[in-house]
Write a protein that holds these residues in place. Structure first.
Motif, PDB file in Angstrom:
ATOM      1  N   LEU A 177      -6.582   2.641 -42.218  1.00 12.45           N
ATOM      2  CA  LEU A 177      -5.848   1.741 -43.106  1.00 12.45           C
ATOM      3  C   LEU A 177      -6.748   1.193 -44.213  1.00 12.45           C
ATOM      4  O   LEU A 177      -6.329   1.092 -45.371  1.00 12.45           O
ATOM      5  CB  LEU A 177      -5.241   0.593 -42.309  1.00 12.45           C
ATOM      6  CG  LEU A 177      -4.196   0.988 -41.254  1.00 12.45           C
ATOM      7  CD1 LEU A 177      -3.730  -0.245 -40.498  1.00 12.45           C
ATOM      8  CD2 LEU A 177      -3.026   1.702 -41.894  1.00 12.45           C
ATOM      9  N   ALA A 178      -7.974   0.838 -43.876  1.00 16.54           N
ATOM     10  CA  ALA A 178      -8.880   0.240 -44.870  1.00 16.54           C
ATOM     11  C   ALA A 178      -9.205   1.214 -45.995  1.00 16.54           C
ATOM     12  O   ALA A 178      -9.432   0.800 -47.140  1.00 16.54           O
ATOM     13  CB  ALA A 178     -10.168  -0.225 -44.194  1.00 16.54           C
ATOM     14  N   LEU A 180      -7.165   3.471 -47.156  1.00 14.43           N
ATOM     15  CA  LEU A 180      -5.962   3.759 -47.935  1.00 14.43           C
ATOM     16  C   LEU A 180      -5.430   2.559 -48.714  1.00 14.43           C
ATOM     17  O   LEU A 180      -4.756   2.724 -49.728  1.00 14.43           O
ATOM     18  CB  LEU A 180      -4.855   4.281 -47.003  1.00 14.43           C
ATOM     19  CG  LEU A 180      -5.016   5.729 -46.525  1.00 14.43           C
ATOM     20  CD1 LEU A 180      -4.144   5.994 -45.309  1.00 14.43           C
ATOM     21  CD2 LEU A 180      -4.675   6.692 -47.645  1.00 14.43           C
ATOM     22  N   ARG A 181      -5.721   1.352 -48.257  1.00 17.23           N
ATOM     23  CA  ARG A 181      -5.190   0.156 -48.913  1.00 17.23           C
ATOM     24  C   ARG A 181      -6.071  -0.257 -50.084  1.00 17.23           C
ATOM     25  O   ARG A 181      -7.302  -0.312 -49.959  1.00 17.23           O
ATOM     26  CB  ARG A 181      -5.112  -0.983 -47.895  1.00 17.23           C
ATOM     27  CG  ARG A 181      -4.232  -0.664 -46.677  1.00 17.23           C
ATOM     28  CD  ARG A 181      -2.776  -0.922 -46.962  1.00 17.23           C
ATOM     29  NE  ARG A 181      -1.899  -0.431 -45.926  1.00 17.23           N
ATOM     30  CZ  ARG A 181      -1.638  -1.065 -44.777  1.00 17.23           C
ATOM     31  NH1 ARG A 181      -2.223  -2.215 -44.503  1.00 17.23           N
ATOM     32  NH2 ARG A 181      -0.780  -0.554 -43.920  1.00 17.23           N
ATOM     33  N   ARG A 187      -5.599  -1.276 -58.183  1.00 19.43           N
ATOM     34  CA  ARG A 187      -4.301  -0.775 -58.639  1.00 19.43           C
ATOM     35  C   ARG A 187      -3.710  -1.808 -59.590  1.00 19.43           C
ATOM     36  O   ARG A 187      -3.413  -2.932 -59.184  1.00 19.43           O
ATOM     37  CB  ARG A 187      -3.377  -0.542 -57.452  1.00 19.43           C
ATOM     38  CG  ARG A 187      -2.011   0.021 -57.825  1.00 19.43           C
ATOM     39  CD  ARG A 187      -1.186   0.245 -56.572  1.00 19.43           C
ATOM     40  NE  ARG A 187      -1.775   1.250 -55.700  1.00 19.43           N
ATOM     41  CZ  ARG A 187      -1.567   1.313 -54.387  1.00 19.43           C
ATOM     42  NH1 ARG A 187      -0.808   0.409 -53.792  1.00 19.43           N
ATOM     43  NH2 ARG A 187      -2.133   2.266 -53.672  1.00 19.43           N
ATOM     44  N   ARG A 265      -5.596   4.677 -53.713  1.00 19.98           N
ATOM     45  CA  ARG A 265      -5.726   3.229 -53.896  1.00 19.98           C
ATOM     46  C   ARG A 265      -5.496   2.825 -55.347  1.00 19.98           C
ATOM     47  O   ARG A 265      -5.106   1.692 -55.625  1.00 19.98           O
ATOM     48  CB  ARG A 265      -7.121   2.772 -53.439  1.00 19.98           C
ATOM     49  CG  ARG A 265      -7.361   2.938 -51.940  1.00 19.98           C
ATOM     50  CD  ARG A 265      -8.602   2.183 -51.480  1.00 19.98           C
ATOM     51  NE  ARG A 265      -9.803   2.599 -52.182  1.00 19.98           N
ATOM     52  CZ  ARG A 265     -10.621   3.567 -51.787  1.00 19.98           C
ATOM     53  NH1 ARG A 265     -10.340   4.253 -50.669  1.00 19.98           N
ATOM     54  NH2 ARG A 265     -11.712   3.860 -52.468  1.00 19.98           N
ATOM     55  N   ILE A 283       1.588   4.354 -46.392  1.00 24.78           N
ATOM     56  CA  ILE A 283       0.593   3.439 -45.819  1.00 24.78           C
ATOM     57  C   ILE A 283      -0.259   2.828 -46.925  1.00 24.78           C
ATOM     58  O   ILE A 283      -0.648   1.662 -46.862  1.00 24.78           O
ATOM     59  CB  ILE A 283      -0.266   4.176 -44.777  1.00 24.78           C
ATOM     60  CG1 ILE A 283       0.580   4.486 -43.536  1.00 24.78           C
ATOM     61  CG2 ILE A 283      -1.491   3.350 -44.392  1.00 24.78           C
ATOM     62  CD1 ILE A 283      -0.107   5.372 -42.529  1.00 24.78           C
ATOM     63  N   SER A 284      -0.527   3.611 -47.968  1.00 27.22           N
ATOM     64  CA  SER A 284      -1.308   3.114 -49.092  1.00 27.22           C
ATOM     65  C   SER A 284      -0.486   2.222 -50.024  1.00 27.22           C
ATOM     66  O   SER A 284      -1.037   1.582 -50.917  1.00 27.22           O
ATOM     67  CB  SER A 284      -1.879   4.298 -49.886  1.00 27.22           C
ATOM     68  OG  SER A 284      -2.744   3.865 -50.896  1.00 27.22           O
ATOM     69  N   GLY A 285       0.830   2.186 -49.836  1.00 29.74           N
ATOM     70  CA  GLY A 285       1.681   1.359 -50.683  1.00 29.74           C
ATOM     71  C   GLY A 285       1.962   1.976 -52.036  1.00 29.74           C
ATOM     72  O   GLY A 285       2.070   1.256 -53.042  1.00 29.74           O
ATOM     73  N   SER A 363       5.742  -2.135 -46.093  1.00 33.29           N
ATOM     74  CA  SER A 363       4.981  -3.229 -45.475  1.00 33.29           C
ATOM     75  C   SER A 363       5.268  -3.363 -43.988  1.00 33.29           C
ATOM     76  O   SER A 363       4.506  -3.999 -43.257  1.00 33.29           O
ATOM     77  CB  SER A 363       5.295  -4.555 -46.186  1.00 33.29           C
ATOM     78  OG  SER A 363       6.631  -4.957 -45.925  1.00 33.29           O
ATOM     79  N   GLU A 366       3.289  -0.204 -40.681  1.00 29.44           N
ATOM     80  CA  GLU A 366       2.139  -0.315 -39.781  1.00 29.44           C
ATOM     81  C   GLU A 366       2.552  -0.815 -38.401  1.00 29.44           C
ATOM     82  O   GLU A 366       2.116  -0.284 -37.369  1.00 29.44           O
ATOM     83  CB  GLU A 366       1.105  -1.253 -40.397  1.00 29.44           C
ATOM     84  CG  GLU A 366      -0.131  -1.449 -39.546  1.00 29.44           C
ATOM     85  CD  GLU A 366      -1.113  -2.407 -40.208  1.00 29.44           C
ATOM     86  OE1 GLU A 366      -1.963  -2.944 -39.481  1.00 29.44           O
ATOM     87  OE2 GLU A 366      -1.039  -2.619 -41.428  1.00 29.44           O
TER      88      GLU A 366
END
Length: 391
Positions: A177-178, A180-181, A187, A265, A283-285, A363, A366
């Motif tokens: 997760l870290a 990909l976020r 951004r 990202r 997952i990356s939004g 959101s 996860e």
């Protein structure tokens, strides 16, 4: 129970890049669990080879998709199936693990079960029985001893369909997760950045690159400062670079996983082929439009109404299925063109309601995918593989 100091032999069979990623993680987790006691044989890509497993043959021999491509490679694929079966039977491992690529790996597993029925077989990644050919689940129960699912709804599906014993082991992406976020400032709305993802297989790229390029041209006409990034696998890089050289916006070709995740990202929206990458984007939004074009054979099957999905599944996009909400728009065959795709992508780049709806749904993803107790997916997979092998 086998003595703990006895060597533990694991034979792993993969057929494409996605299996190589999972296989490398499994090798690492089994080593963490068993130390120097465990040994590996099988088929491998670059990641598994870096982890110390020498492949029986180059993965490219069997990593093909689409009936047209498969037919052209069929003699080699058949030869590699029988070569792999012979290797498994001769090695007589404590457990055989097949990973993804069911057309290849299940052909191996069925033959191993006939020739060496004492070898336990674990399947890591379920075929999409929830999307089409649900009868495969019951057939798998004849030669698969345990199925490791990477999507949370799959154990219930297999129980309903009479498939093999199935455990959700978590998707490997939830360990990352870290990566990909986006961090603050990575951004931004004032620098429109679009990911274009035409697939990791040659056949996918052949069908999608042209309509994706035409879509980029339409989007760039509205956003003159548009940045386009195409993450791709190394063996397709030169081909994609050459075929996109005349696009309205010359894309930046992104190689390597670290740079790919950095691109995720940064990106504000994506135009993507259907596949695991849609889950990475969610997952990356990154809001997305998803497209897929069937090859001539599967299109003909679909047109004859023999391509019959399970009624409860209304999407081919993984985030939609997990979320039980068709929040990501998807386009198939004739709808994969710039007239249809460009307005959707433009909406996602801007502050539209469609963009906000996707982000709100992502959101919650996860929470639906995390494992109980904080166990990592690769560790849970390694534990179950060991238990099936009696270790």
């Amino acid at each position: 129970m086998t003595e703990p100091d006895k060597a533990f032999s694991v034979f792993i069979v993969i057929g494409e890049e996605s299996g190589d990623q999972l296989g490398a993680g499994l090798v690492q987790a089994l080593r963490e669990r068993h130390g120097a006691n465990v040994s590996f044989l099988g088929t491998a890509g670059s990641r598994m080879e870096a982890a110390g497993l020498t492949s029986l043959f180059p993965l490219e021999d069997v990593a093909v998709m689409g009936m047209t491509a498969v037919l052209g490679q069929l003699p080699t694929i058949v030869r590699r199936v029988y070569q792999t079966v012979d290797a498994v039977v001769n090695a007589d491992p404590d457990v055989l693990v097949i990973i993804d690529s069911p057309d290849f790996t299940h052909s191996v597993a069925k033959r191993v079960r006939k020739r060496a029925p004492h070898i336990p077989i674990v399947d890591y990644v379920s075929p999409s029985v929830w999307a089409w050919r649900p009868g495969r689940a019951r057939k798998m129960a004849r030669y698969i001893d345990h199925l490791l699912a990477i999507l949370p709804f799959e154990p219930g599906v297999h129980e309903t369909l009479g498939g093999p014993p199935c455990s959700y082991v978590g998707h490997p992406l939830i360990e990352r997760l870290a990566e990909l976020r986006p961090a603050p400032g990575e951004r931004t709305a004032d620098a429109p950045s679009l990911l274009v993802l035409p697939g990791s297989r040659s056949s996918e790229v052949s069908r999608l690159l042209e309509p994706f390029g035409e879509t980029v041209a339409r989007v760039a006409a509205v956003h003159p400062g548009l940045e386009v990034m195409i993450p791709c696998v190394p063996h397709l890089a030169e081909r994609i670079r050459a075929q996109t050289a005349t696009w309205a916006v010359r894309p930046r070709i992104v190689l390597g996983e670290a740079d790919k995740f950095a691109a995720f990202r940064k990106a504000r929206a994506a135009l993507a082929a259907s596949g695991t990458v849609t889950l990475e984007l969610a997952i990356s939004g990154v809001p997305m439009a998803v497209a897929y074009k069937l090859d001539w054979f599967y299109r003909r099957v679909k047109d004859l109404h023999r391509f019959i999905p399970i009624a409860s599944v209304t999407s081919m996009v993984l985030p939609n299925i997990i979320l039980e909400d068709n929040v990501v728009p998807e386009f198939l065959d004739a709808d994969v063109n710039a007239d249809v795709l460009a307005p959707v992508v433009l909406d996602l780049l801007d502050g539209s309601e469609a963009r906000a709806r996707q982000l709100a749904a992502f959101s919650t993803l996860e929470a639906r995918m995390l494992l109980d107790g904080g166990e990592k997916p690769r560790a849970r997979a390694a534990r179950i593989v060991s238990e099936v092998a009696g270790r």
